[in-house]
Design a protein around this motif. Structure first.
Motif, PDB file in Angstrom:
ATOM      1  N   PHE A 259       0.622  -0.892   0.085  1.00  0.00           N
ATOM      2  CA  PHE A 259       0.032   0.003  -0.069  1.00  0.00           C
ATOM      3  C   PHE A 259       1.240   1.370  -0.280  1.00  0.00           C
ATOM      4  CE2 PHE A 259      -3.139   3.439   2.019  1.00  0.00           C
ATOM      5  CZ  PHE A 259      -4.213   3.005   1.139  1.00  0.00           C
ATOM      6  N   HIS A 260       1.697   1.057   0.693  1.00  0.00           N
ATOM      7  CA  HIS A 260       2.771   2.349   0.880  1.00  0.00           C
ATOM      8  C   HIS A 260       3.150   2.450  -0.522  1.00  0.00           C
ATOM      9  CE1 HIS A 260       6.114   5.126   2.636  1.00  0.00           C
ATOM     10  NE2 HIS A 260       7.233   4.956   1.800  1.00  0.00           N
ATOM     11  N   GLN A 261       3.883   1.591  -1.172  1.00  0.00           N
ATOM     12  CA  GLN A 261       4.643   1.910  -2.157  1.00  0.00           C
ATOM     13  C   GLN A 261       3.604   2.759  -3.666  1.00  0.00           C
ATOM     14  OE1 GLN A 261       7.944   1.279  -3.820  1.00  0.00           O
ATOM     15  NE2 GLN A 261       8.067   0.935  -1.522  1.00  0.00           N
ATOM     16  N   ALA A 262       2.622   1.888  -3.636  1.00  0.00           N
ATOM     17  CA  ALA A 262       1.311   2.492  -3.737  1.00  0.00           C
ATOM     18  C   ALA A 262       1.014   4.299  -4.127  1.00  0.00           C
ATOM     19  CB  ALA A 262       0.350   1.987  -4.260  1.00  0.00           C
ATOM     20  N   LEU A 263       1.491   4.610  -2.801  1.00  0.00           N
ATOM     21  CA  LEU A 263       1.230   5.825  -2.510  1.00  0.00           C
ATOM     22  C   LEU A 263       2.297   7.353  -2.694  1.00  0.00           C
ATOM     23  CD1 LEU A 263      -1.046   4.606  -1.176  1.00  0.00           C
ATOM     24  CD2 LEU A 263      -0.507   5.846   1.254  1.00  0.00           C
ATOM     25  N   VAL A 264       3.783   6.510  -2.860  1.00  0.00           N
ATOM     26  CA  VAL A 264       4.353   6.723  -2.640  1.00  0.00           C
ATOM     27  C   VAL A 264       5.094   8.091  -3.678  1.00  0.00           C
ATOM     28  CG1 VAL A 264       6.853   6.602  -3.750  1.00  0.00           C
ATOM     29  CG2 VAL A 264       6.436   5.626  -1.462  1.00  0.00           C
ATOM     30  N   PRO A 265       4.568   7.428  -5.401  1.00  0.00           N
ATOM     31  CA  PRO A 265       4.816   8.678  -5.926  1.00  0.00           C
ATOM     32  C   PRO A 265       3.829   9.972  -5.791  1.00  0.00           C
ATOM     33  CG  PRO A 265       3.978   6.338  -7.246  1.00  0.00           C
ATOM     34  CD  PRO A 265       4.012   6.455  -5.373  1.00  0.00           C
ATOM     35  N   TYR A 266       2.906  10.210  -5.510  1.00  0.00           N
ATOM     36  CA  TYR A 266       2.161  10.823  -5.042  1.00  0.00           C
ATOM     37  C   TYR A 266       2.657  12.135  -3.693  1.00  0.00           C
ATOM     38  CZ  TYR A 266      -1.307   8.988  -8.198  1.00  0.00           C
ATOM     39  OH  TYR A 266      -1.912   7.848  -8.771  1.00  0.00           O
ATOM     40  N   GLY A 267       3.315  11.041  -2.832  1.00  0.00           N
ATOM     41  CA  GLY A 267       3.674  12.132  -1.444  1.00  0.00           C
ATOM     42  C   GLY A 267       2.452  11.467  -0.430  1.00  0.00           C
ATOM     43  N   ALA A 268       1.930  10.959  -0.276  1.00  0.00           N
ATOM     44  CA  ALA A 268       0.923  11.144   0.276  1.00  0.00           C
ATOM     45  C   ALA A 268       0.890  10.427   1.224  1.00  0.00           C
ATOM     46  CB  ALA A 268      -0.658   9.700  -0.622  1.00  0.00           C
ATOM     47  N   ALA A 269       0.146  10.923   2.556  1.00  0.00           N
ATOM     48  CA  ALA A 269       1.247  10.099   3.610  1.00  0.00           C
ATOM     49  C   ALA A 269      -0.317   8.973   4.239  1.00  0.00           C
ATOM     50  CB  ALA A 269       1.256  11.530   4.802  1.00  0.00           C
ATOM     51  N   VAL A 270      -0.079   8.720   5.398  1.00  0.00           N
ATOM     52  CA  VAL A 270      -1.231   7.667   6.252  1.00  0.00           C
ATOM     53  C   VAL A 270      -0.858   7.960   7.576  1.00  0.00           C
ATOM     54  CG1 VAL A 270      -1.972   5.330   6.725  1.00  0.00           C
ATOM     55  CG2 VAL A 270      -1.188   5.698   4.403  1.00  0.00           C
ATOM     56  N   VAL A 271      -2.255   7.771   8.644  1.00  0.00           N
ATOM     57  CA  VAL A 271      -2.279   7.412   9.910  1.00  0.00           C
ATOM     58  C   VAL A 271      -3.482   6.706  10.324  1.00  0.00           C
ATOM     59  CG1 VAL A 271      -4.105   9.199  10.109  1.00  0.00           C
ATOM     60  CG2 VAL A 271      -2.988   9.119  11.710  1.00  0.00           C
ATOM     61  N   GLY A 272      -2.881   5.208  11.122  1.00  0.00           N
ATOM     62  CA  GLY A 272      -3.757   4.400  11.009  1.00  0.00           C
ATOM     63  C   GLY A 272      -4.137   4.094  12.360  1.00  0.00           C
TER      64      GLY A 272
END
Length: 513
Positions: A259-272
């Motif tokens: 999931f993280h790898q999918a977000l890398v190109p967008y510079g997106a952050a996650v809080v779980g």
């Protein structure tokens, strides 16, 4: 959008303001808040000085759990507006310098989701294995002893397939089968849809519930002295088990990396959101302490019903340093699932201000819940006013989550300026004494104090990203140091009604050098 120019570490030490869409601002007269209302009120949110908003679910849903039962991950429920409203919200937020995080509910869907309708139709259709199905025991009972957080067995019999399906929450919220790679692919593709719409990150609901034990082994019992009510209310038998097999499985780590790898190109952050009373800090370390999984997560240490004296804060950080030394926590004292903290801890305004200052001086990121900055207490509701199935099930020993979800109060107009129609939950009279307009006019108000405390964090780099050491409690006085390569700060907080340690009651002292 130029993705490469986005700041990718804004979340580290950042402040996230949670918005519960049903209760923020109604622009249509329906009695329910909507996306246009959020966009309309974003200048107020930006005025607080926060970095981002987290918007609770607004996806298409039958609303059995008020949006946490999704029937279309890429659709806007009509009660909240349209996709055009969402586009306006994103644009408005970015123009104000706010990041936008949306709430992804990936552990389960609604039973009205097309995926589940297809899955339950037969045992051999293309999505037959997209949910967790199991045959009954020889005597016809459920496959194992797993319990639902909302009460009773976590298994529900389905006559179409003559099998049980798993639901960790409501019967109408069947669990997805993350052991199936096609399920993971579909969810990652869904996340990309919203990233392309311009969102800056996600809050991941029940992040540790994604995987179940593939062997469906029974959970062992938990001794009475070990039972905690952080994740479920004390009256819920869910607390009688050690949930070794129904959640928090090791297979989740590989998915979080995908999931993280999918977000890398967008510079997106996650809080779980980590819902685990037994291993919360261990899981926090596993999820956030290793690069390439989740940037930040929150546990329930400051969201529980226990009081929060100085000694307990020290205990939490001692355990954090021992169990999760590399983790990046996201601290919160209130949210949409728990009794508001000024009621939970019985805090007068002076005390609430002290706790707000301490919260915004802690190492980690911070979540603030709408109305917290006004010092709103928990709403006292009648049983007939309840909408939350959780509270209806366990009333009166547990009154559910409606008391923290009542509408935001903006002014002394009809329904506190929230709606021109009767709202979906009543506006408490006590809240009308604490409106935004009234507090804007009072320099000593809770609202102005939150602005000051948020500004303090933004002003001092050590509070956003520095180390936190020398954490100790001397009676009710909490003290710790925050330090980076630019500055050192000593924070001392008297968390009591008495003058002590050279501090007045509820005084917080911040000393540079």
């Amino acid at each position: 959008m130029n993705l490469t120019e986005q700041t990718t570490d804004w979340w580290k030490g950042g402040i996230i303001y949670q918005i519960y869409p049903r209760s923020f601002q109604d622009t249509t007269g329906s009695g329910t808040g909507d996306l246009a209302g959020i966009a309309q009120r974003l200048p107020y949110v930006a005025s607080l000085g926060v970095d981002a908003v987290w918007i609770s679910p607004f996806f298409t849903s039958p609303m059995r759990d008020f949006g946490y039962d999704v029937s279309d991950y890429c659709g806007i429920d009509p009660i909240f507006g349209t996709m055009e409203d969402f586009d306006w919200l994103i644009q408005s937020a970015h123009e104000l310098g706010l990041k936008v995080m949306i709430d992804l509910v990936m552990s389960h869907t609604s039973d009205q989701h097309p995926w589940f309708k297809e899955s339950r139709a037969s045992r051999d259709n293309p999505k037959a294995d997209w949910y967790v199905w199991a045959d009954p025991k020889p005597d016809g009972t459920a496959p194992n002893n797993w319990l639902s957080i909302f009460g009773g067995s976590a298994w529900h019999w389905d006559a179409r397939r003559e099998q049980y399906y798993l639901h960790n929450f409501l019967t109408q919220q069947p669990d997805l089968n993350f052991h199936n790679p096609a399920v993971q692919d579909a969810l990652i593709q869904m996340a990309r849809f919203w990233l392309e719409k311009g969102v800056d990150g996600f809050r991941l609901d029940t992040i540790n519930f994604y995987f179940h034990d593939a062997q469906l082994r029974d959970n062992p019992p938990l001794a009475p002295e070990l039972r905690k009510s952080d994740t479920a209310p004390a009256v819920n038998p869910y607390n009688h088990q050690s949930h070794q097999f129904s959640k928090s499985q090791p297979e989740n780590l590989a998915f979080l990396e995908r999931f993280h790898q999918a977000l890398v190109p967008y510079g997106a952050a996650v809080v779980g959101e980590i819902g685990d009373s037994e291993r919360g800090l261990e899981i926090l370390e596993e999820y956030t302490g290793v690069p390439g999984r989740v940037q930040m997560s929150y546990v329930f240490d400051f969201l529980s019903g226990d009081d929060l004296p100085a000694g307990r804060i020290v205990e939490v950080f001692d355990r954090l340093h021992e169990i999760a030394p590399n983790a990046w926590p996201c601290w919160a004292m209130s949210n949409h699932d728990v009794v508001r903290h000024v009621t939970r801890w019985n805090l007068p305004d002076q005390a609430a201000k002290a706790y707000a200052t301490v919260l915004l001086c802690l190492r980690g990121s911070v979540c603030l819940y709408q109305g917290e900055e006004l010092g709103l207490p928990e709403a006292e509701l009648k049983f007939e006013d309840l909408r939350d199935p959780y509270g209806i099930e366990f009333w009166p020993e547990f009154k559910g989550r409606d008391g923290c979800r009542t509408p935001m109060v903006w002014d002394m107009g009809v329904n506190g300026g929230f709606s021109t129609s009767p709202p979906w939950l009543p506006v408490p009279h006590t809240h009308l004494q604490r409106t935004v307009v009234a507090q804007e006019a009072d320099a000593q108000s809770m609202l102005h104090h939150y602005r000051w405390a948020i500004g303090l964090r933004r002003k001092h780099s050590a509070l956003r990203g520095g180390t936190m050491t020398d954490i100790r409690a001397e009676g009710p006085v909490l003290s710790f140091r925050r330090r980076d390569d630019k500055q050192t700060l000593l924070i001392r907080a008297n968390l009591s009604d008495d003058e002590t340690g050279g501090l007045m009651p509820w005084q917080v002292q911040i000393i540079e050098g």
